[in-house]
Design a protein around this motif. Sequence first.
Motif, PDB file in Angstrom:
ATOM      1  N   ASP A 157      -7.606  53.152   7.437  1.00  0.00           N
ATOM      2  CA  ASP A 157      -6.218  52.938   7.571  1.00  0.00           C
ATOM      3  C   ASP A 157      -5.623  54.127   7.893  1.00  0.00           C
ATOM      4  N   LEU A 158      -5.667  55.221   7.328  1.00  0.00           N
ATOM      5  CA  LEU A 158      -4.822  56.192   7.386  1.00  0.00           C
ATOM      6  C   LEU A 158      -4.959  56.891   8.755  1.00  0.00           C
ATOM      7  N   THR A 159      -6.266  56.658   9.259  1.00  0.00           N
ATOM      8  CA  THR A 159      -6.521  57.272  10.625  1.00  0.00           C
ATOM      9  C   THR A 159      -5.772  56.309  11.692  1.00  0.00           C
ATOM     10  N   LEU A 160      -5.723  55.090  11.635  1.00  0.00           N
ATOM     11  CA  LEU A 160      -5.158  54.171  12.233  1.00  0.00           C
ATOM     12  C   LEU A 160      -3.595  54.410  12.089  1.00  0.00           C
ATOM     13  N   LEU A 161      -2.967  54.618  11.132  1.00  0.00           N
ATOM     14  CA  LEU A 161      -1.742  55.229  10.912  1.00  0.00           C
ATOM     15  C   LEU A 161      -1.246  56.236  11.665  1.00  0.00           C
ATOM     16  N   ALA A 162      -2.256  57.267  11.592  1.00  0.00           N
ATOM     17  CA  ALA A 162      -2.021  58.542  12.548  1.00  0.00           C
ATOM     18  C   ALA A 162      -1.833  58.244  13.940  1.00  0.00           C
ATOM     19  N   LEU A 178       1.267  53.432   3.036  1.00  0.00           N
ATOM     20  CA  LEU A 178      -0.024  54.296   3.414  1.00  0.00           C
ATOM     21  C   LEU A 178       0.677  55.527   3.698  1.00  0.00           C
ATOM     22  N   THR A 179       2.187  55.763   4.117  1.00  0.00           N
ATOM     23  CA  THR A 179       2.656  56.875   4.223  1.00  0.00           C
ATOM     24  C   THR A 179       2.866  57.621   2.941  1.00  0.00           C
ATOM     25  N   ALA A 180       3.386  56.841   1.845  1.00  0.00           N
ATOM     26  CA  ALA A 180       3.799  57.274   0.513  1.00  0.00           C
ATOM     27  C   ALA A 180       2.421  57.638  -0.138  1.00  0.00           C
ATOM     28  N   LEU A 181       1.460  57.113   0.128  1.00  0.00           N
ATOM     29  CA  LEU A 181       0.027  57.450  -0.373  1.00  0.00           C
ATOM     30  C   LEU A 181      -0.478  58.856   0.239  1.00  0.00           C
ATOM     31  N   LEU A 182      -0.325  59.022   1.416  1.00  0.00           N
ATOM     32  CA  LEU A 182      -0.674  60.152   2.117  1.00  0.00           C
ATOM     33  C   LEU A 182       0.226  61.464   1.774  1.00  0.00           C
ATOM     34  N   LEU A 183       1.532  61.159   1.469  1.00  0.00           N
ATOM     35  CA  LEU A 183       2.391  62.357   0.837  1.00  0.00           C
ATOM     36  C   LEU A 183       2.136  62.415  -0.413  1.00  0.00           C
TER      37      LEU A 183
END
Length: 295
Positions: A157-162, A178-183
């Motif tokens: 999911d994070l890779t697709l977001l990127a 997902l953005t909040a999770l990554l931050l």
Amino acid sequence: MEIVNWLFEPLQYGFLTKALLVTVAAAAVSAALSCWLILMGWSLMGDAVSHAVLPGVALAYIFGLPFSLGAFVFGAGAVALIGAVRSTTKLKGDTAIGVVFTALFAFGLAIISKTPSQTDLQHILFGNVLGVSLPELLQVLVLGAATLAVLLYKRRDLTLLAFDRIHAHAIGLNTRWLTALLLGLLALTVVVGLQAVGIILVVAMLITPGATAFLLTRNFDRMLLISITVTVAAAIAGIYASYYLDVSTGASVVLAQALVFLAVYLLGPRNGIVWQWRRRRARAAESRQHEQIPA
């Protein structure tokens, strides 16, 4: 036999063994997160969060609280504040990041300047991995393992977001979450890295590994594997170099990573400067040969 003695001599000291474990844990989680930061163009965000935690660490020291608590609160707060500035003004992202992280870093320096005993706070700035206690070691290992586990679990999911945020949203992924999770994971990673190399150098551990791997491959899974493997190896080499050369451990670890990046930059099989130069020379020689062939 000499090589065996050379390898095991530093491990006779308990403080150096703990330093090795802390550094490897910090290197592994930083290297993994670094891949996403590079792909999403968030290198400056990593720099911002690593510097913005300083007032949290300073206040935690003053009130006798765990450094990790103060660092995480201010790291997450900095991310929220940057988002608020971006959403309520017409300023670009890098401008909002620059304003927030420099203000928070200056606030932290002001607190340090007014604190009677600055010894521990200076260690936070520049790292004190050789003085890590057993509770701090356990904290780093637990936080590092938890952060790495979440990154690997959500990696698709994070890779697709990127790569394609619009497509990620179109197929039903909650891109804001997902953005909040990554931050949030970025803030935790900074907390882990503080024990190893300090606030000032932790940004290198968040950027250099992903940049090195990016020069070697465009496949994300391979990029992730290369980043973690190379960075852990460089961290171990940095620890040994600091022992035998009697230099700063945090600086030695970061310099080892920088040397790996330099080697890949110059000699990388795909985009290395040396190989690019050789290919240009070969094409030029071939072109001259064609020009010399009579019509």
